[in-house]
Design an enzyme around this catalytic site. Sequence first.
Site, PDB file in Angstrom:
ATOM      1  CD  GLU A  21     -10.579  21.650  50.968  1.00 57.67           C
ATOM      2  OE1 GLU A  21     -10.456  20.956  49.937  1.00 57.67           O
ATOM      3  OE2 GLU A  21     -11.338  22.643  51.021  1.00 57.67           O
ATOM      4  CG  ASP A  70     -11.813  25.516  55.506  1.00 50.67           C
ATOM      5  OD1 ASP A  70     -11.756  24.274  55.630  1.00 50.67           O
ATOM      6  OD2 ASP A  70     -11.276  26.127  54.562  1.00 50.67           O
TER       7      ASP A  70
END
Length: 482
Positions: A145, A78
């Site tokens: 994350e 991400d």
Amino acid sequence: MGILSNIEPKEVFYYFEELSRVPRKTFYTKKASDFCVEFAKTHHLEYVQDEVNNVIIKKPGTPGYENSEPVILQGHLDMVAVKTPESTHDFENDPLDLFVEDGMIGAKNTSLGGDDGIAIAFAMAILASDNIPHPPIEAIFTTDEEIGMYGAYAIDLSELKGKKCLNIDSEIEGVLTVGCAGGFVYDTYIPVEWSEEDGVEITLSINGLQGGHSGAEIQKQRGNAHKIMGRVLNSLANTYDFNLLSTDGGSAANVIAQNNQTVIVAETEQAEAIVNAVSALKEEISAEFLGSEPDFILTATIGESKTVKAFDADSTSRVITYLYGAPNGVQCYDRTFPSNVETSLNTGIVETSDNTVRVRFQVRSSLKSKLEDMKNVMNMWCELVGASYELSGEYPGWSFYPDSTLRPLMIKIYSDMFGTEPTVETTHGGLECGILIDKKADLDIVSFGPNLPDVHSVKERLDIASTARSWEYLKAVLKACK
């Protein structure tokens, strides 16, 4: 032909550009996860994709390395999704619009996602190669994350054999990161009561601040739009009578806020005086930055005179008190590594809804006791303004491992390659390493990466020459792990 097709190392930038075509903002990583699965299938590699879209891909060692201990390559899929106010980019559907300028790669009007797309590109280039010596590879691509590290919390590492882990999620070349702070997200909900007010609407806008990563750049004292707006509102409230209608801005808890738009309603005869007062505050605050925020904009725009639904006087006062007074920025420096931040918090998002103003913080510290202390401080502020709160995204710190065998190996290789020793340090930014070690206690982790200035902002760039050097370094470390 892609924008990056002729840039070396071609194999790395090919996968970086391919990944940049796949939308992957935090909590919207299914497409990126599927991209990794298709990559594994194309290259006939063993893979696992779990229910939260984490992907693990395994590759056997090259000739002579078949029986070596596997090496883990780890990064997250991400990216922080931020864009300029005028951008129409849709992070859930649109590819990034890459460009190359002055030896750097960026994305037009958006963040780049080099954090942590470069880790995925490095790992894919290794996994796809047929001429790079390496032990068996276990590549871990985690999700979500940037907000809560939820992928790392969910991933199953029980089938992994590797102990040496290269986390490719650092942003300064020549720095080996060997520990990090823990942290949490703190949401304050200030209740709002409404009343009908007569007057003129005035829109206060802050834009043009540099922003940045609240872990890597909080010590740079960049302007935070929410804290500046709190100061402006508090100053105005000392002289003028007005009510808030809304206050909104920021993009993520861990991004230093670049913008805030607040709407007030004031007596018509005071409108011009308020605009003049805001103009004077703009000059005062700009001067305090000593040129470090050259694009800072603070404006006040007068709208229509009418009857509006606004915060009542008590709600207005409580919101202003909280925005102005609640702590923000560096709280303490590390006594072991004095140049490092120990404890900080960032006012990342302010958002008005039907009955609350939500203020979202990212809190960090390398000391567990200080994290608890910050919770107490934040809880006290909630009590002072009658607010409620929620904690989320809590993650542990990553402690320095004195018996590492990977760290001295990487120091020697770097010194041999570049003629100087790397810097070895801990970081105030949050990394997934502490969570991974909690799951697999025998992990020996070092984090590194190429130069990635201004991550978590529209100014984020990936240094091409630094990427090339980091690529050669990664290959040399893998070759040495026989």
